[in-house]
Enzyme design. Sequence first.
Site, short mmCIF file in Angstrom:
data_model
loop_
_atom_site.label_atom_id
_atom_site.label_comp_id
_atom_site.label_asym_id
_atom_site.label_seq_id
_atom_site.Cartn_x
_atom_site.Cartn_y
_atom_site.Cartn_z
N GLU A 104 -86.40 -13.35 31.31
CA GLU A 104 -85.74 -12.20 31.92
C GLU A 104 -84.64 -12.68 32.86
O GLU A 104 -84.51 -13.87 33.13
CB GLU A 104 -86.76 -11.32 32.65
CG GLU A 104 -87.81 -10.72 31.71
CD GLU A 104 -88.79 -9.83 32.42
OE1 GLU A 104 -88.77 -9.77 33.67
OE2 GLU A 104 -89.58 -9.15 31.73
N HIS A 159 -86.25 1.18 42.03
CA HIS A 159 -87.31 0.58 41.23
C HIS A 159 -88.40 -0.12 42.04
O HIS A 159 -89.58 0.00 41.72
CB HIS A 159 -86.67 -0.44 40.27
CG HIS A 159 -87.63 -1.10 39.34
ND1 HIS A 159 -88.40 -0.40 38.44
CD2 HIS A 159 -87.94 -2.42 39.15
CE1 HIS A 159 -89.16 -1.25 37.74
NE2 HIS A 159 -88.91 -2.47 38.16
N HIS A 174 -83.33 -0.82 39.61
CA HIS A 174 -83.35 -1.39 38.27
C HIS A 174 -82.09 -0.97 37.54
O HIS A 174 -81.71 0.20 37.56
CB HIS A 174 -84.59 -0.92 37.50
CG HIS A 174 -84.89 -1.77 36.31
ND1 HIS A 174 -84.12 -1.74 35.17
CD2 HIS A 174 -85.85 -2.70 36.09
CE1 HIS A 174 -84.61 -2.60 34.29
NE2 HIS A 174 -85.65 -3.21 34.82
N ARG A 211 -86.02 -9.20 44.47
CA ARG A 211 -87.18 -9.69 43.73
C ARG A 211 -86.76 -10.24 42.37
O ARG A 211 -86.05 -9.59 41.62
CB ARG A 211 -88.19 -8.56 43.52
CG ARG A 211 -89.37 -8.94 42.64
CD ARG A 211 -90.37 -7.81 42.56
NE ARG A 211 -89.87 -6.68 41.79
CZ ARG A 211 -89.99 -6.54 40.48
NH1 ARG A 211 -90.55 -7.51 39.76
NH2 ARG A 211 -89.56 -5.45 39.87
N ARG A 256 -80.98 -8.61 39.04
CA ARG A 256 -80.89 -7.16 38.97
C ARG A 256 -79.88 -6.55 39.93
O ARG A 256 -79.21 -5.58 39.59
CB ARG A 256 -82.27 -6.55 39.22
CG ARG A 256 -83.24 -6.79 38.09
CD ARG A 256 -84.61 -6.27 38.43
NE ARG A 256 -85.52 -6.44 37.29
CZ ARG A 256 -86.81 -6.17 37.32
NH1 ARG A 256 -87.35 -5.71 38.43
NH2 ARG A 256 -87.56 -6.34 36.25
#
Length: 541
Positions: free
Chosen positions: A115, A344, A237, A379, A283
């Site tokens: 990811e 998110h 997100h 994060r 992100r």
Amino acid sequence: MQTFDVLVLGSGLAGQALSLRLAEAGRQVALITKLKLEDSASSWAQGGVAAVLDDEDSIEAHLRDTLVAGAGLCDLEASRFVVENGRRAIEWLIARGVPFTRDEGSALGYHLTREGGHSHRRIVHAADATGSAIQMTLTGQVKAHPNIHIFERHLAVDLIVGWKIGRPDLGCAGAYVLDLDDDQVDTFSAPVVALATGGAGKVYLYTTNPDTATGDGIAMAWRAGCRVGNMEFIQFHPTCLYHPHAKSFLITEAMRGEGGLLRLPDGERFMPAHDERAELAPRDVVARAIDYEMKKRGLDCVYLDVSHKPADFLISHFPNIHARCLELGIDITRQPIPVVPAAHYTCGGVRVDHRARTDVDGLYALGETSYTGLHGANRLASNSLLECLVYAESAAQDILARSPQAQPDLPAWDESRVTDADEEVVIAHNWDELRRFMWDYVGIVRTNKRLERALHRIRLLEREIDEYYANFRISNDLIELRNLVLTAHLIVRSAMQRHESRGLHFSRDYPETSATAMPTILRPRRARHPEDLHAPLAADA
């Protein structure tokens, strides 16, 4: 008064993992959840759990990726603690029977995906519904364990701490809990209380979170006297499905990890112009890029395109996303997916140590409710479920090592001075107003003026809610609104104290990043009248 060894508030991965570990050690656990056991942000997680499981990967690489994503604000010791315990956490889930996607050619026999922000494939997953697979597995075991006493449709109102009831020798002694079926407030007594209530995504108009994410644990801990940290860092997100009939449906990060491309309506890619990592940038970078393109061009959404990948690959790797999009008339094997950013994850929360202990004795916090230092200013994808597992284990070890304590008699909830509310429209209106101005003023891009406007409106709402709370019988909506407004206050106050742009916090007034990285820590003022259980705490540093 109902008495237990441990009271766990919240039934996501953190709450269930902690409950199982304690129950299997012989503790009597009360597990409180406001809806059903399965209703949590954990069960909505699509991507997976990050851990070093491959010989080509390393602890140092995972740690480095975490620190880079955290933009200089990660706590090094906490980050290393989580990463080093990652493999054992995954093995605990495997031993529990979680059906992760298999790949017999890999070291552990499980498929690993990659990811954004990760330098290696290290995400173990169950297709594109990892959280649901974990939650379903653990929920069955939680329901079957005789030492876990489940209270569904119960909502914690506030914590019972010594200084509030004239017992300064006591730490946290329990909680007042509203039974949503009979509208009665019950007293739950326990020498240990664990907050695992999730984040506060519902403070924003658009969010990938379930309706339960109302900042309850953060607000209760603040009112109990706990510090909070880094509340300004709200992760948006980048890719939430944009469709009038798709409420809060997330398009997993793994889709970009497997080659998905972000495009404008005319088909042009735009991420390479914003970051050299393009679609695999962290992100916050991707969310700001999408926000920029949408505002610059007046777009309602952008598009995530995976149609160049083989259809059988997409259907096998993303079956739930494929099925949901098909229901809405979108064939991801042929068409791009319309997406927008949405709130998110709450990177900050209640400040805890490596054992998940807060500032109040006997009170623990873990999962998205907590601020461990792992996530810093942003994060890293799939580190959240990992954090839940690692801190559930460390909290359980600390709780089991505590000396037994006799529980005192606790005062019952006092409703003698309140009446039934004459109308509920005030709550509904305030809820809507809060979410809209938080989205407009405290979103992906912030300014001093926007934050000041938000704080002014929050203070007006707080006065209305405090008056309502003092004079009328409480309800589910009132409790959640009270917690959301307090959490919003903490987010805004934290954002106002950060005079730089870093990670998820981007300010037009302070676009540069400071040379020194410091967390934002807020300390509460205790209520003036400790004997008054309804007395609010000011949300001031």
